[in-house]
Design an enzyme around this catalytic site. Structure first.
Site, PDB file in Angstrom:
ATOM      1  N   ASP A 135       0.864  -1.175   0.000  1.00 25.03           N
ATOM      2  CA  ASP A 135       0.000   0.000   0.000  1.00 25.03           C
ATOM      3  C   ASP A 135       0.903   1.228   0.000  1.00 25.03           C
ATOM      4  O   ASP A 135       2.106   1.134   0.258  1.00 25.03           O
ATOM      5  CB  ASP A 135      -0.883  -0.040   1.255  1.00 25.03           C
ATOM      6  CG  ASP A 135      -1.783   1.179   1.364  1.00 25.03           C
ATOM      7  OD1 ASP A 135      -2.306   1.623   0.327  1.00 25.03           O
ATOM      8  OD2 ASP A 135      -1.934   1.699   2.481  1.00 25.03           O
ATOM      9  N   THR A 141      -0.326   4.929   1.122  1.00 25.87           N
ATOM     10  CA  THR A 141      -0.621   5.839   2.221  1.00 25.87           C
ATOM     11  C   THR A 141      -0.501   5.133   3.561  1.00 25.87           C
ATOM     12  O   THR A 141      -1.174   4.142   3.821  1.00 25.87           O
ATOM     13  CB  THR A 141      -2.034   6.417   2.065  1.00 25.87           C
ATOM     14  OG1 THR A 141      -2.144   7.042   0.785  1.00 25.87           O
ATOM     15  CG2 THR A 141      -2.329   7.432   3.150  1.00 25.87           C
ATOM     16  N   PHE A 150     -19.149   8.722   2.576  1.00 23.39           N
ATOM     17  CA  PHE A 150     -18.067   8.237   1.715  1.00 23.39           C
ATOM     18  C   PHE A 150     -17.885   6.733   1.901  1.00 23.39           C
ATOM     19  O   PHE A 150     -18.031   6.205   2.992  1.00 23.39           O
ATOM     20  CB  PHE A 150     -16.761   8.944   2.080  1.00 23.39           C
ATOM     21  CG  PHE A 150     -15.554   8.380   1.366  1.00 23.39           C
ATOM     22  CD1 PHE A 150     -15.184   8.869   0.123  1.00 23.39           C
ATOM     23  CD2 PHE A 150     -14.803   7.361   1.947  1.00 23.39           C
ATOM     24  CE1 PHE A 150     -14.081   8.348  -0.529  1.00 23.39           C
ATOM     25  CE2 PHE A 150     -13.697   6.839   1.296  1.00 23.39           C
ATOM     26  CZ  PHE A 150     -13.337   7.338   0.057  1.00 23.39           C
ATOM     27  N   LYS A 195     -17.230  16.538  -2.027  1.00 26.48           N
ATOM     28  CA  LYS A 195     -15.791  16.388  -2.227  1.00 26.48           C
ATOM     29  C   LYS A 195     -15.525  14.932  -2.599  1.00 26.48           C
ATOM     30  O   LYS A 195     -16.243  14.019  -2.160  1.00 26.48           O
ATOM     31  CB  LYS A 195     -15.016  16.773  -0.973  1.00 26.48           C
ATOM     32  CG  LYS A 195     -15.227  15.838   0.208  1.00 26.48           C
ATOM     33  CD  LYS A 195     -14.416  16.263   1.412  1.00 26.48           C
ATOM     34  CE  LYS A 195     -14.643  15.300   2.592  1.00 26.48           C
ATOM     35  NZ  LYS A 195     -13.951  15.712   3.810  1.00 26.48           N
ATOM     36  N   THR A 224      -2.344   1.378  -4.810  1.00 27.04           N
ATOM     37  CA  THR A 224      -2.791   2.566  -4.094  1.00 27.04           C
ATOM     38  C   THR A 224      -4.118   3.076  -4.640  1.00 27.04           C
ATOM     39  O   THR A 224      -4.461   2.836  -5.795  1.00 27.04           O
ATOM     40  CB  THR A 224      -1.736   3.686  -4.198  1.00 27.04           C
ATOM     41  OG1 THR A 224      -2.218   4.861  -3.566  1.00 27.04           O
ATOM     42  CG2 THR A 224      -1.417   4.011  -5.651  1.00 27.04           C
ATOM     43  N   LYS A 265      -7.005  -5.139  -4.822  1.00 23.45           N
ATOM     44  CA  LYS A 265      -5.694  -5.422  -4.232  1.00 23.45           C
ATOM     45  C   LYS A 265      -5.524  -6.925  -4.001  1.00 23.45           C
ATOM     46  O   LYS A 265      -4.488  -7.507  -4.346  1.00 23.45           O
ATOM     47  CB  LYS A 265      -5.532  -4.667  -2.911  1.00 23.45           C
ATOM     48  CG  LYS A 265      -5.379  -3.161  -3.051  1.00 23.45           C
ATOM     49  CD  LYS A 265      -5.147  -2.504  -1.689  1.00 23.45           C
ATOM     50  CE  LYS A 265      -4.955  -1.003  -1.818  1.00 23.45           C
ATOM     51  NZ  LYS A 265      -4.685  -0.352  -0.516  1.00 23.45           N
TER      52      LYS A 265
END
Length: 1131
Positions: free
Chosen positions: A334, A336, A498, A521, A636, A732
């Site tokens: 990954d 972050t 989200f 956003k 990512t 992933k």
């Protein structure tokens, strides 16, 4: 069948069978006792948990009740710092708004507090009277393991139907924090709670060595059966030959069944299997458990993998995979929080085509000098001048301040001012952040502490606060913010949350003037496809360019958009949304469909850029792992530009590397891009050029289909690095499984820090969790955990390589020593009339692996290291060099087996040739065959222990103690037993007779010499004429040790390009010289280093230099020599 020549022998056969069964019984009993003890401890823990007490409403009062007695529909009151016993529907709390805070670290590993809020309609149920009067119907989903979602509804007597979600659900295992009490309605209990539904065992993982061990054990078992068949066949043939001649054997007294040839063969077969069963090393599994546990302990105690700042050591959560980390060839990481710190700082933003914030990227300067954003460049020049004068930049790392943005907010034209206002408004309203402080106790808004579900949200809210838009308070129906000193209350109508599939979050609010606004956003591709199409938005292209520019710097980007709604439009949509939310079946699908109806025709406001810095030591770790021959894939959720920039920053991508981009939106485009990529791969002009594959999440959907996955994998395998952008958690794990299932003999490792990495971590052969800022869920699901990515290189290159070599050496040696002992039973069968008579006393067979041969190899398996940890990290090529996986290949296995057979023959026949079959006592009388067996057993103890000594590469006092101690212990024990008639009558005085023979000591020297000479010869030849990389490093380390002992009289200096340095190197003494090596050998760090030996000459001839990694190679014209001169090698 009576074939034994004495009562002692007959009783010995009975003892043999019993003493073969005893060790197996002991091993199984110990395992059973251990598991029973663990079950008992779990039973005690379960009882303790089930009998905890909580307040339950019974008979009109709150009564302490055991958890096990709480039932569905009970009203439960939980107090601060208490665990929740069941899954509760939150009705009320001590807070008048119905808010409470829970700690869910036992569920998802996240340490940040979660906010839960009761419906306004249930807040009145805060006392016993109202609870007893409640009249409502509750409906919810069936029990499941989804801890991040809940679908239900509650209908009151007046027909009012309200939707329920995870915000009203308090899960078992959570802890109530910062709230005095809550009252809830029991939804799920016992096994139906989401905690228990998630309490499933992690996927069972077995190391590749353990998997390969089974076929080798099977071959040993087949060999045992073969020896049994040979013994049984020869038994039958011997009896047929001597049945009428050997009258003294008493064959005529046997029953007809016993005289049957077939029965005799079966008995002989079983007898030889029993006496030779030591060939299958039962004790091997015990030895491996001890070795692996010790290796795991060393990993956890390694101070070089201890993170002092967070007080976090490395953790081996399983001991089954210690050797697996020594042969990893693919790493899936990954980004972050794994490669980066996951500490977000708001750096800059683009609003209506204008960039605000710091900017220092050279490529950006070129971009803006072309005519776009000249106004911004002028501002930057002014900023730099002010910084030099010391007027600005004092707190640039802690706070986001841009006076140009504030100036444009107040003084620029209305369009830009309104856009900046909308941008800051979205930052301060569109989030799920909560305030931790009591606002009455703070003096300045800068002291407000926010609690956010992600670092990104916290960074945005703090940046808005720094610019004058301070988030103050959240209630179920409103958000209060302070806009430059003026408090504004916005009514919250809906929050569209989200998730990884939506990649966006929206909030619908009503401003103080009554205008309904949708603020959103999210990811740029998600926002752009929902923009208003009929009116051209002039700045959308410019903003998109800015986003790409931000991403090229490695910044994380988000887009902001808004939409004004009229009352009629909103009410019509809200009715649909409410109905979807009250469903208990397919709620998620229907809610998403309702969101799509309102989240469209948006107007773009701008974009933010947040910095997430690389962790310390990541570039060096990536470089070392790449040099070790490990392919690294970065998976990512960030956009392509950000991922590429991070790739360069962490040395995954390098200058001169050809980047292959696949970012198709459709299958046809994907096929075309794949065709072009393959042309690049197979282009002869690019054959030696390193390549990297960059693929987007959308393109990856096509790549992972059944028809395309193999072609995609073939392309990826021809690239030095792979970066997958905008990927979902499920993608992933799919990528990991693609490599795991389709690349032959590959060992995969996945590393991540968040809940979205769990599926990837569990899918890989080895899972590594990072103890980061996203909780402990990844750590809890991993096999190993570390605090920083940089520790991964040491985990693999040092501990992994050591563990693999140690474990394989323990296994192969165990096979060898058992074969050496058991094969002599077949050889002795020729001299014992194939009667399956044991050559050695049964107790010696049983204690062979316990007392005399186990400790030395255990010490080797725990402490052995062919080179030091500093050299392991300095030369990462050693990790995959010398075909490390071949150490446990079938070829290596058979080499050890054949060596065991050879040693068995030598140890059996040498004393036979030297002493003959009739060994006489001192009084001239013949001795029993036990003397011969005792002599051979002594040879075995000597040879197998000296074999360990030959294989040892790192000596400590424990090696000496166990190797020589095992030999000495054998002599002490056998003298004690043989001089005690009560302990063993048939062995009385046997040792005295055996060791009194002069020929015994001659035979011992001959056996040791003949057995070990091939080992020593081969090791000498290989080290001096066919060396491996680690042999070279060993010589370097030896040279370093000599230099240290001589108090650094001779120092090796790092060479430079100047001629003076070259002359100095040529004239230096005490260098490393190589002789008699084929000219085709490659130089070290470029393949296999040539053989070396320590030599001292006054000078070296020739001047042909080639250098790599501070190593200078000097070659003579005729006699080839290698000089290794590097300060790094000896410091």
């Amino acid at each position: 069948m009576k074939r034994d020549r004495s009562p002692e022998i007959n009783s010995q056969k009975t003892k043999t069978f019993l003493e073969k069964i005893v060790p197996l019984t002991v091993v199984l009993s110990i395992t059973a006792i251990r598991e029973a003890y663990e079950d008992y401890q779990r039973h005690k823990s379960d009882n303790k948990t089930n009998n905890r007490e909580v307040l339950v409403l019974r008979n009109g009062e709150w009564l302490p009740t055991a958890w096990k007695d709480v039932h569905v529909s009970d009203f439960v009151k939980v107090r601060e710092n208490e665990f929740l016993p069941v899954d509760l529907l939150l009705l009320s709390s001590n807070d008048e708004r119905g808010i409470c805070y829970i700690d869910t670290r036992n569920l998802d590993g996240e340490t940040n507090l979660k906010i839960r809020q009761a419906l306004p309609e249930t807040l009145e149920f805060s006392n016993i009277d109202n609870l007893q009067k409640i009249n409502a119907q509750f409906a919810c989903e069936l029990p499941n393991n989804n801890i991040s979602g809940f679908d239900g509804n509650i209908t009151f007597e007046k027909g009012v139907k309200l939707s329920l979600n995870q915000n009203q659900l308090l899960l078992r295992g959570s802890t109530l924090k910062n709230s005095k009490w809550v009252i809830g309605f029991t939804v799920f209990t016992g096994k139906d709670t989401k905690l228990i539904q998630n309490s499933k065992d992690a996927p069972s993982k077995r190391s590749s060595v353990e998997i390969q061990l089974n076929p080798r054990l099977i071959t040993l078992f087949i060999f045992l059966m073969f020896m049994g068949i040979v013994g049984g066949t020869m038994t039958t043939l011997w009896e047929r030959k001597w049945q009428n001649k050997a009258w003294y054997m008493g064959f005529e007294k046997q029953s007809k069944l016993a005289q049957n040839v077939f029965v005799s063969g079966i008995i002989g077969f079983l007898s030889f299997v029993i006496v030779s069963n030591v060939i299958v090393p039962i004790s091997l599994y015990v030895s491996l458990e001890i070795v692996k546990f010790s290796q795991s302990w060393f990993i956890e105690k390694d101070l070089k993998m201890y993170h002092k700042k967070t007080d976090t050591p490395a953790k081996a959560r399983t001991s089954n995979l210690t050797e697996e980390i020594g042969c990893v060839d693919h790493i899936f990481s990954d980004k972050t929080g794994t490669l980066t710190c996951n500490i977000m700082n708001f750096q800059k933003c683009s609003i209506n085509g204008e960039i605000y914030g710091s900017y220092q990227n050279k490529h950006a300067n070129n971009y803006y000098n072309k005519g776009k954003g000249k106004k911004y460049m002028e501002r930057e020049k002014e900023k730099e001048k002010e910084k030099k004068r010391g007027k600005e930049g004092k707190n640039i790392k802690k706070k986001f301040k841009d006076k140009n943005l504030l100036r444009d907010l107040h003084e620029s034209e209305e369009i830009q001012s309104n856009n900046i206002h909308d941008f800051l408004l979205t930052m301060s309203l569109c989030h799920t952040v909560i305030v931790q402080n009591d606002l009455d106790e703070i003096e300045n808004y800068s002291e407000i502490q926010y609690q956010a579900s992600s670092p990104d949200e916290e960074a945005l809210v703090k940046a808005a606060r720094d610019l004058g838009y301070t988030f103050l308070e959240r209630t179920p129906k409103s958000i209060t913010i302070d806009i430059e000193g003026k408090k504004m209350i916005y009514e919250v109508l809906n929050i569209l949350e989200f998730n990884s599939a939506r990649k966006r979050m929206s909030v619908i609010v009503k401003d103080p003037e009554g205008q309904i606004i949708l603020l959103m956003k999210g990811a740029d591709d998600t926002i752009y496809e929902r923009l208003y199409k009929e009116i051209t938005q002039i700045n959308s292209d410019i903003t998109h360019n800015h986003i790409e520019l931000f991403a090229s710097e490695g910044l994380r980007t988000l887009c902001f958009a808004k939409k004004n709604l009229n009352d009629e439009e909103y009410l019509e949509w809200n009715k649909i949304f409410h109905e979807a939310n009250t469903l208990t079946v397919d709620r998620k699908k229907n809610v998403e469909k309702a969101c799509e109806q309102i989240e469209n025709n948006l107007f773009l406001i701008g974009a933010s850029a947040i910095e997430d810095k690389l962790q310390k030591g990541v570039p060096k770790a990536i470089s070392s792992l790449s040099q070790a021959g490990i392919k690294i894939w970065v998976l990512t959720g960030d956009k392509r530009g950000t991922a590429i920039n991070i790739g360069f920053a962490c040395s995954l991508l390098t200058k001169g590397m050809h980047l292959i981009n696949i970012k198709s939106e459709s299958l046809d485009e994907y096929l075309i891009e794949m065709e072009n990529a393959n042309e690049i791969i197979f282009n002869q002009n690019n054959k030696n050029k390193p390549r990297a594959l960059i693929i987007s999440g959308k393109a990856l959907r096509f790549a992972l289909t059944e028809d395309q996955k193999i072609s995609f994998l073939n392309l990826a395998q021809r690239c030095q690095a792979v970066i997958c952008c905008r990927v979902s958690p499920i993608q992933k794990s799919q990528v990991v499984m693609l490599v795991k299932e389709n690349v032959k003999e590959s060992i995969t490792l996945a590393i991540g820090d968040g809940a979205n990495d769990v599926s990837m971590i569990q899918a890989a052969h080895v899972g590594v969790g990072i103890s980061g800022n996203e909780g402990m869920q990844a750590v809890n699901s991993s096999d190993y955990s570390i605090a920083q990515f940089r520790f991964l290189s040491r985990l693999l290159l040092v501990h992994g390589r050591w563990c693999y070599k140690r474990v394989t050496k323990v296994i192969l040696y165990s096979f060898y020593k058992n074969v050496a002992l058991s094969f002599m039973q077949i050889l002795f069968g020729y001299f014992s009339g194939w009667s399956a008579q044991t050559l050695f006393p049964a107790f010696l067979m049983s204690t062979y692996n316990l007392f005399f041969t186990s400790l030395p190899i255990l010490i080797v398996g725990i402490f052995d290291q062919d080179i030091s940890d500093e050299s392991e990290e300095k030369y990462p090529q050693l990790y995959s060099g010398d075909n490390q996986k071949d150490e446990f290949s079938f070829k290596s296995y058979w080499v050890w087996i054949i060596e065991g057979l050879y040693h068995a023959c030598v140890m059996f026949f040498i004393p036979l040739l030297v002493m003959g079959t009739n060994i006489a006592r001192s009084d001239g009388k013949p001795t029993s065959f036990w003397v011969y067996g005792l002599i051979i057993y002594t040879f075995v103890v000597f040879v197998v222990n000296l074999k360990v000594a030959i294989e040892t590469t790192y000596w400590t006092w424990m090696h000496h103690f166990t190797i020589w101690g095992s030999i000495i212990f054998w002599f002490l024990l056998i003298f004690l037993i043989c001089n005690s008639f009560k302990m063993n009558s048939y062995l009385y005085a046997v040792a005295n007779e055996a060791f009194a023979q002069p020929h015994f000591w001659i035979s011992l020297l001959l056996v040791v010499f003949i057995c070990l000479l091939p080992d020593i010869t081969w090791k000498y030849i290989r080290r001096n004429y066919f060396p491996k990389d680690f042999h070279i490093i060993q010589e370097i380390e030896k040279k370093r040790a000599k230099q240290e002992k001589k108090k650094n009289k001779f120092r090796f200096k790092q060479s430079e390009s100047s001629n003076d340095e070259k002359d100095h190197l040529l004239n230096s003494k005490n260098h490393i010289t190589y002789t008699n090596v084929p000219t085709k050998k490659k130089n070290y760090l470029q393949g296999t280093l040539s053989d070396i030996k320590i030599d001292s000459e006054d000078s070296m001839l020739g001047s042909n230099f080639s250098s790599s990694s501070n190593i200078i190679l000097v070659k003579k014209e005729k006699k080839k020599s290698i000089r290794i001169d590097s300060s790094d090698s000896f410091h």
